[in-house]
Each structure stands twice: as C-alpha cells, then as structure tokens.
Design an enzyme around this catalytic site. Sequence first.
Site, short mmCIF file in Angstrom:
data_model
loop_
_atom_site.label_atom_id
_atom_site.label_comp_id
_atom_site.label_asym_id
_atom_site.label_seq_id
_atom_site.Cartn_x
_atom_site.Cartn_y
_atom_site.Cartn_z
N ASP A 263 0.86 -1.19 0.00
CA ASP A 263 0.00 0.00 0.00
C ASP A 263 0.89 1.23 0.00
O ASP A 263 1.97 1.24 0.60
CB ASP A 263 -0.97 -0.01 1.18
CG ASP A 263 -0.29 -0.09 2.53
OD1 ASP A 263 -0.08 0.96 3.16
OD2 ASP A 263 0.03 -1.21 2.96
N GLU B 273 -7.57 4.68 12.60
CA GLU B 273 -6.45 4.41 13.49
C GLU B 273 -6.48 5.24 14.77
O GLU B 273 -5.90 4.85 15.78
CB GLU B 273 -5.13 4.71 12.76
CG GLU B 273 -4.96 3.96 11.45
CD GLU B 273 -3.70 4.38 10.70
OE1 GLU B 273 -2.71 4.74 11.37
OE2 GLU B 273 -3.71 4.36 9.46
#
Length: 281
Positions: free
Chosen positions: A86, A177
């Site tokens: 990613d 997150e």
Amino acid sequence: MKSKNTRTSYNRKTKKKSTVFSTKFFGNLILVFLFFAVLSIAYHYRSSFAHYLGFKSNLNNDTNVFSEARNLKVLEKNNGKVVGIDVSEYQGKVRWSYVDTIEEKYPLHYVFIRATVGNDRVDRQFKRNWLGAKENKMIRGAYHYYRPNENSLEQAELFIKTVKLKKGDLPPVLDIEKLPKEQSIERLKVGLRRWLKAVESHYGVRPIIYTGEKYYDDFLKEEFGDYLFWIANYNFYREEIQDDWLFWQFTEKATVPGIDYNVDVNVYNGDLQQLQYITVE
C-alpha cells in the site's frame, strides 16, 4: 565486646553488601536472558540474515537488516498467499513499471492507494498512483484515512467524488487508526457506520476496514463483525496471518523496486483466484 553502635554499623554494611550482590546478580541474570533471546532470534532468522549479509550488495543506509530478514521469513511462512503493498504520497513518485516482486521471488499482485484524508484533502500522489498501478497491471484498491472529529458523511462524499472504481478493482477501504478527542467512542462508531453505509450505497460493494490489531480487538471486532478486516500488526513474533483477517499488513519497513522509501507490505488470506473473486464486478 562490640558496642551497640559498632553492631549497628556492621549490620548496615552487611545489608548494603547483600543489596549490592542481589542487584548485580539480577542484573547479570537479565543480561544472560537478553543474550540468549538475541541468540534465539538470530538462529530463527539465520537463513534470512545470511541472505542479506552474505549475498546482498545493494543495501542502502536506510535498510534495516533485521526488519528485512523478518519480512523474508514472513513471506516464506505465507508462501501461496497473495502479496501486495500500500502506498501514499509518503512514498514519493513511484516508478510503477519497476514494481513487480520482493526479493525477485514474491510477486506483487495488488496495491492499496491512499485517496483521501478527512473531509478536505486528496492525497497528492493519488491520481498518479491510481493510473500507474493500472498500467502496471496490478489489482488496485483505494482507501480513505478517517479523521474521527470530522463529519463522516462529508468524508464519504470526498472519497466518492475522488475515486472512480472500475471492474477488477478492490472494494473501498476505511482506514481508522485514531481515537476521537471531541466525541465518545459510541459517537465515533456511529460516524464509521455512516461512512461505510454511504460508500457501500454508492459503489454497490461492502467496504473493508483497515486498523491496528489492538484497535480491532478493543473497539471494532464485536460491533463491526459483519465487515471484513485488514489488520496491521508488525510484531516480530507473529509470522502467519490470522484466520479472521482478510489482509495482514505485516511490515511498514520493506524495500520494493521502483519505490525510494520504505513501504508497507501485506498478505491476502487466500490465493490469486480468491483475491480476484472479491473485486468489483
């Protein structure tokens, strides 16, 4: 006969010596334990260390040999599962035609690309990465970095406006997150649900949720069990993907051809045919 003061002084010295001896003993015991722990790790990764220290000539100053050795071990353990990366603007300008394998052995079949951040920012390299990955014949997916204290529907609208999914692309990803500073965990979960439902309604496919393992266990596992998860866990003792993870991001410190900076590497919990099965139709 010794005086009381003499006996007291003697006892203090004896206790002091005893304390010093105990401190040194436990200190040495810890050093011995650490020595054998390092020795055990070195033995476990011996083939990988030999690969990097004995046969690699293109390591740069930023290369963490321990991380690279552990990465190689993970790839060996998960042989047969599909590997991908990613990227975001933090990887700079990726030379996509060179992005093909890790260690000239493990093919890179897919890439998740950061598209948007919060309710107001598009990743500076998204358009370039989105087109480059397609030209390089990689299965691509886009993800949104969620800011807990911003309006969830505005964040969904920005992602929808930015990302045009086509047949063969991976489902959209919600990256969560951080914990909120201005709202409760319950309100955060309401916002996440709104983002997920808005994006699913637009694309006609259920999004994937990306998060860290602890965040997953503490806040998302039970209430969002109807979604598939992409989990980040970089602990050196974990070397195989969990059964209930769709993707596992096992490192953030890998070197990949065509990318000048460290990059995240992921394992998909299945083979290439299974990966293609979950893409957009």
